[in-house]
Design a protein around this motif. Structure first.
Motif, PDB file in Angstrom:
ATOM      1  N   GLY A  29      41.689  33.404  51.678  1.00 31.63           N
ATOM      2  CA  GLY A  29      41.330  34.067  52.931  1.00 31.63           C
ATOM      3  C   GLY A  29      41.733  35.534  53.009  1.00 31.63           C
ATOM      4  O   GLY A  29      41.864  36.082  54.097  1.00 31.63           O
ATOM      5  N   ALA A  30      41.931  36.176  51.859  1.00 33.74           N
ATOM      6  CA  ALA A  30      42.314  37.595  51.819  1.00 33.74           C
ATOM      7  C   ALA A  30      41.090  38.442  51.484  1.00 33.74           C
ATOM      8  O   ALA A  30      40.089  37.922  50.973  1.00 33.74           O
ATOM      9  CB  ALA A  30      43.402  37.807  50.776  1.00 33.74           C
ATOM     10  N   PRO A  31      41.130  39.755  51.751  1.00 39.66           N
ATOM     11  CA  PRO A  31      40.025  40.629  51.353  1.00 39.66           C
ATOM     12  C   PRO A  31      39.760  40.511  49.853  1.00 39.66           C
ATOM     13  O   PRO A  31      40.702  40.353  49.059  1.00 39.66           O
ATOM     14  CB  PRO A  31      40.541  42.027  51.715  1.00 39.66           C
ATOM     15  N   PRO A  32      38.495  40.573  49.438  1.00 36.74           N
ATOM     16  CA  PRO A  32      38.140  40.333  48.038  1.00 36.74           C
ATOM     17  C   PRO A  32      38.900  41.181  47.029  1.00 36.74           C
ATOM     18  O   PRO A  32      39.416  40.658  46.043  1.00 36.74           O
ATOM     19  CB  PRO A  32      36.638  40.649  48.005  1.00 36.74           C
ATOM     20  N   LEU A  33      38.988  42.498  47.264  1.00 35.64           N
ATOM     21  CA  LEU A  33      39.658  43.359  46.298  1.00 35.64           C
ATOM     22  C   LEU A  33      41.157  43.083  46.232  1.00 35.64           C
ATOM     23  O   LEU A  33      41.769  43.202  45.175  1.00 35.64           O
ATOM     24  CB  LEU A  33      39.418  44.831  46.638  1.00 35.64           C
ATOM     25  N   VAL A  34      41.732  42.702  47.344  1.00 35.34           N
ATOM     26  CA  VAL A  34      43.157  42.366  47.367  1.00 35.34           C
ATOM     27  C   VAL A  34      43.403  41.092  46.554  1.00 35.34           C
ATOM     28  O   VAL A  34      44.338  41.023  45.742  1.00 35.34           O
ATOM     29  CB  VAL A  34      43.657  42.191  48.812  1.00 35.34           C
ATOM     30  N   ALA A  35      42.557  40.095  46.762  1.00 37.13           N
ATOM     31  CA  ALA A  35      42.698  38.848  46.012  1.00 37.13           C
ATOM     32  C   ALA A  35      42.507  39.091  44.519  1.00 37.13           C
ATOM     33  O   ALA A  35      43.245  38.542  43.691  1.00 37.13           O
ATOM     34  CB  ALA A  35      41.680  37.825  46.516  1.00 37.13           C
ATOM     35  N   PHE A  37      43.021  41.928  42.882  1.00 36.42           N
ATOM     36  CA  PHE A  37      44.168  42.678  42.362  1.00 36.42           C
ATOM     37  C   PHE A  37      45.368  41.757  42.127  1.00 36.42           C
ATOM     38  O   PHE A  37      45.978  41.785  41.052  1.00 36.42           O
ATOM     39  CB  PHE A  37      44.560  43.795  43.325  1.00 36.42           C
ATOM     40  N   TYR A  38      45.706  40.949  43.117  1.00 38.87           N
ATOM     41  CA  TYR A  38      46.890  40.104  42.963  1.00 38.87           C
ATOM     42  C   TYR A  38      46.680  39.015  41.918  1.00 38.87           C
ATOM     43  O   TYR A  38      47.634  38.578  41.262  1.00 38.87           O
ATOM     44  CB  TYR A  38      47.291  39.500  44.302  1.00 38.87           C
ATOM     45  N   ARG A  39      45.440  38.588  41.754  1.00 40.89           N
ATOM     46  CA  ARG A  39      45.145  37.625  40.686  1.00 40.89           C
ATOM     47  C   ARG A  39      45.588  38.198  39.345  1.00 40.89           C
ATOM     48  O   ARG A  39      46.247  37.514  38.548  1.00 40.89           O
ATOM     49  CB  ARG A  39      43.646  37.335  40.670  1.00 40.89           C
ATOM     50  N   LEU A  40      45.254  39.460  39.086  1.00 46.52           N
ATOM     51  CA  LEU A  40      45.604  40.086  37.816  1.00 46.52           C
ATOM     52  C   LEU A  40      47.051  40.552  37.788  1.00 46.52           C
ATOM     53  O   LEU A  40      47.713  40.503  36.741  1.00 46.52           O
ATOM     54  CB  LEU A  40      44.661  41.258  37.555  1.00 46.52           C
ATOM     55  N   PHE A  41      47.571  40.998  38.919  1.00 43.70           N
ATOM     56  CA  PHE A  41      48.965  41.451  38.987  1.00 43.70           C
ATOM     57  C   PHE A  41      49.917  40.305  38.628  1.00 43.70           C
ATOM     58  O   PHE A  41      50.833  40.475  37.807  1.00 43.70           O
ATOM     59  CB  PHE A  41      49.266  41.978  40.383  1.00 43.70           C
ATOM     60  N   PHE A  42      49.700  39.140  39.229  1.00 40.76           N
ATOM     61  CA  PHE A  42      50.571  38.002  38.923  1.00 40.76           C
ATOM     62  C   PHE A  42      50.344  37.493  37.501  1.00 40.76           C
ATOM     63  O   PHE A  42      51.276  36.992  36.856  1.00 40.76           O
ATOM     64  CB  PHE A  42      50.364  36.881  39.943  1.00 40.76           C
ATOM     65  N   THR A  43      49.127  37.636  37.002  1.00 38.21           N
ATOM     66  CA  THR A  43      48.867  37.274  35.610  1.00 38.21           C
ATOM     67  C   THR A  43      49.702  38.144  34.671  1.00 38.21           C
ATOM     68  O   THR A  43      50.306  37.650  33.710  1.00 38.21           O
ATOM     69  CB  THR A  43      47.375  37.439  35.275  1.00 38.21           C
ATOM     70  N   LEU A  44      49.749  39.445  34.948  1.00 38.93           N
ATOM     71  CA  LEU A  44      50.541  40.356  34.125  1.00 38.93           C
ATOM     72  C   LEU A  44      52.024  40.005  34.176  1.00 38.93           C
ATOM     73  O   LEU A  44      52.717  40.033  33.146  1.00 38.93           O
ATOM     74  CB  LEU A  44      50.324  41.796  34.591  1.00 38.93           C
ATOM     75  N   ALA A 189      42.321  46.484  34.440  1.00 39.54           N
ATOM     76  CA  ALA A 189      41.528  45.898  35.527  1.00 39.54           C
ATOM     77  C   ALA A 189      42.308  45.903  36.837  1.00 39.54           C
ATOM     78  O   ALA A 189      41.764  46.237  37.898  1.00 39.54           O
ATOM     79  CB  ALA A 189      41.114  44.475  35.162  1.00 39.54           C
ATOM     80  N   ALA A 190      43.590  45.539  36.771  1.00 36.90           N
ATOM     81  CA  ALA A 190      44.417  45.534  37.984  1.00 36.90           C
ATOM     82  C   ALA A 190      44.546  46.941  38.556  1.00 36.90           C
ATOM     83  O   ALA A 190      44.460  47.138  39.774  1.00 36.90           O
ATOM     84  CB  ALA A 190      45.801  44.967  37.669  1.00 36.90           C
ATOM     85  N   LEU A 195      43.319  51.049  42.693  1.00 38.47           N
ATOM     86  CA  LEU A 195      42.839  52.383  43.063  1.00 38.47           C
ATOM     87  C   LEU A 195      41.577  52.305  43.914  1.00 38.47           C
ATOM     88  O   LEU A 195      41.406  53.074  44.870  1.00 38.47           O
ATOM     89  CB  LEU A 195      42.577  53.203  41.797  1.00 38.47           C
ATOM     90  N   THR A 196      40.695  51.379  43.571  1.00 39.31           N
ATOM     91  CA  THR A 196      39.461  51.212  44.352  1.00 39.31           C
ATOM     92  C   THR A 196      39.784  50.823  45.782  1.00 39.31           C
ATOM     93  O   THR A 196      39.185  51.336  46.736  1.00 39.31           O
ATOM     94  CB  THR A 196      38.557  50.154  43.709  1.00 39.31           C
ATOM     95  N   ASN A 197      40.739  49.915  45.926  1.00 35.71           N
ATOM     96  CA  ASN A 197      41.127  49.488  47.271  1.00 35.71           C
ATOM     97  C   ASN A 197      41.749  50.639  48.057  1.00 35.71           C
ATOM     98  O   ASN A 197      41.406  50.868  49.226  1.00 35.71           O
ATOM     99  CB  ASN A 197      42.104  48.319  47.186  1.00 35.71           C
ATOM    100  N   TRP A 198      42.640  51.376  47.431  1.00 37.07           N
ATOM    101  CA  TRP A 198      43.311  52.497  48.112  1.00 37.07           C
ATOM    102  C   TRP A 198      42.325  53.598  48.500  1.00 37.07           C
ATOM    103  O   TRP A 198      42.348  54.112  49.615  1.00 37.07           O
ATOM    104  CB  TRP A 198      44.382  53.082  47.196  1.00 37.07           C
ATOM    105  N   LEU A 199      41.447  53.965  47.561  1.00 35.10           N
ATOM    106  CA  LEU A 199      40.576  55.120  47.769  1.00 35.10           C
ATOM    107  C   LEU A 199      39.354  54.822  48.633  1.00 35.10           C
ATOM    108  O   LEU A 199      38.868  55.695  49.351  1.00 35.10           O
ATOM    109  CB  LEU A 199      40.121  55.670  46.410  1.00 35.10           C
ATOM    110  N   ALA A 200      38.853  53.580  48.544  1.00 34.91           N
ATOM    111  CA  ALA A 200      37.586  53.289  49.212  1.00 34.91           C
ATOM    112  C   ALA A 200      37.703  52.352  50.405  1.00 34.91           C
ATOM    113  O   ALA A 200      36.920  52.463  51.356  1.00 34.91           O
ATOM    114  CB  ALA A 200      36.592  52.704  48.197  1.00 34.91           C
ATOM    115  N   PHE A 201      38.666  51.438  50.384  1.00 34.75           N
ATOM    116  CA  PHE A 201      38.685  50.407  51.419  1.00 34.75           C
ATOM    117  C   PHE A 201      39.956  50.409  52.263  1.00 34.75           C
ATOM    118  O   PHE A 201      39.924  50.097  53.448  1.00 34.75           O
ATOM    119  CB  PHE A 201      38.485  49.015  50.794  1.00 34.75           C
TER     120      PHE A 201
END
Length: 295
Positions: A29-35, A37-44, A189-190, A195-201
């Protein structure tokens, strides 16, 4: 001599794991780009320990060309996640999953162009049968027009982006070990998603409930590490088209999960589509493997 695990078993596990992706995104239930990002952040975070003990040396000596190509794969993976996750806000899970799994059409053509990986008539027929089954699975829930049309377009763009990601991975995995490769890919990718989230959304990265954070971690563990990472492992051992076509099994897994979680009972058309996917995959994989053994 150490025996290599079966790439087909790895692909089977990866398909089952990847099928959970759309379900987890909806549950988070989170915004798409946030989900994404965190998908890859936690993977790292999860992969950092294994990398330090098993692949850091290779990562340090990767050539500039390989780093560039791995980073490019990461950009296309980020684009895939961004447009596909966003498509789920405009269209149905079935529509989005079906369209994004049309990527074998791009991979089969690209695999021949880049690597001369030929697909025979019987294998191509199996791939087309699986694609047809994928369309049937989503037919009853396929949304058309208005907002859904935009969502369907985004999902189709996601198919193109994931195809490029797979094709780049097929080349690099012939000379790079798994952990250094995926760490660069997931890291780039993360960063792109952040950056996309910060700059655009400008969507918030904090303030989510505990359950949402749990789904972020689940997205990292299951569809990413057990899904994408196993697909990347298999790319060293089988043609890109095998991995790509096998991903068509995702709608079957997603249908099963939707039944288990939300009691969404598939109709006769969806069941027929699932059977067509499974038969098509069996025909395709057996044909490709026979050709490889004979060649």
């Amino acid at each position: 001599m150490k025996k290599t695990p079966s790439p087909y078993l790895a692909i089977f596990i990866a398909v089952l794991a990847a099928a959970s992706s759309a379900i987890f995104i909806k549950l988070a239930g989170a915004p798409p780009l946030v989900a994404a990002f965190y998908r890859l952040f936690f993977t790292l975070l999860i992969l950092t320990g294994p990398l330090v003990f098993g692949g850091l040396g290779e990562l340090k000596v990767m050539s500039r060309r390989d780093l560039f190509l791995a980073g490019l794969a990461g950009i296309f993976l980020a684009l895939h996640f961004a447009v596909w996750f966003t498509s789920l806000e405009y269209t149905t899970v079935s529509s989005s999953t079906v369209l994004v799994t049309l990527q074998p059409l791009f991979v089969i053509g690209g695999g021949y162009w880049l690597y001369r990986e030929k697909v025979g008539i019987r294998a191509l027929a199996g791939a087309l049968l699986a694609i047809g089954g994928s369309i049937l699975v989503g037919y009853g829930d396929f949304a058309v027009g208005g907002r859904a049309l935009w969502g369907d377009f985004l999902a189709l763009a996601g198919a193109l982006f994931i195809a490029v990601y797979v094709l780049i991975g097929r080349g690099l995995r012939q000379r790079l070990s798994l952990l250094p490769y995926v760490y660069v890919v997931y890291g780039v990718a993360a960063l792109v998603l952040l950056l996309t989230n910060w700059l655009a959304f400008g969507q918030p990265l904090t303030g989510y409930v505990a359950a949402t954070w749990g789904w972020f971690v689940a997205l990292a563990l299951i569809p990413t590490i057990l899904g994408h990472t196993l697909f990347n492992w298999a790319l060293r051992h089988v043609p890109a088209a095998v991995v790509s076509v096998s991903i068509l099994g995702e709608p079957v897994g997603a249908t099963v999960l939707a039944y288990l979680i939300w009691q969404q009972v598939p109709g006769p058309v969806q069941l027929a589509g699932s059977l067509a996917i499974l038969v098509g995959l069996a025909v395709f994989i057996s044909s490709v493997e026979r050709s490889r053994q004979q060649g």
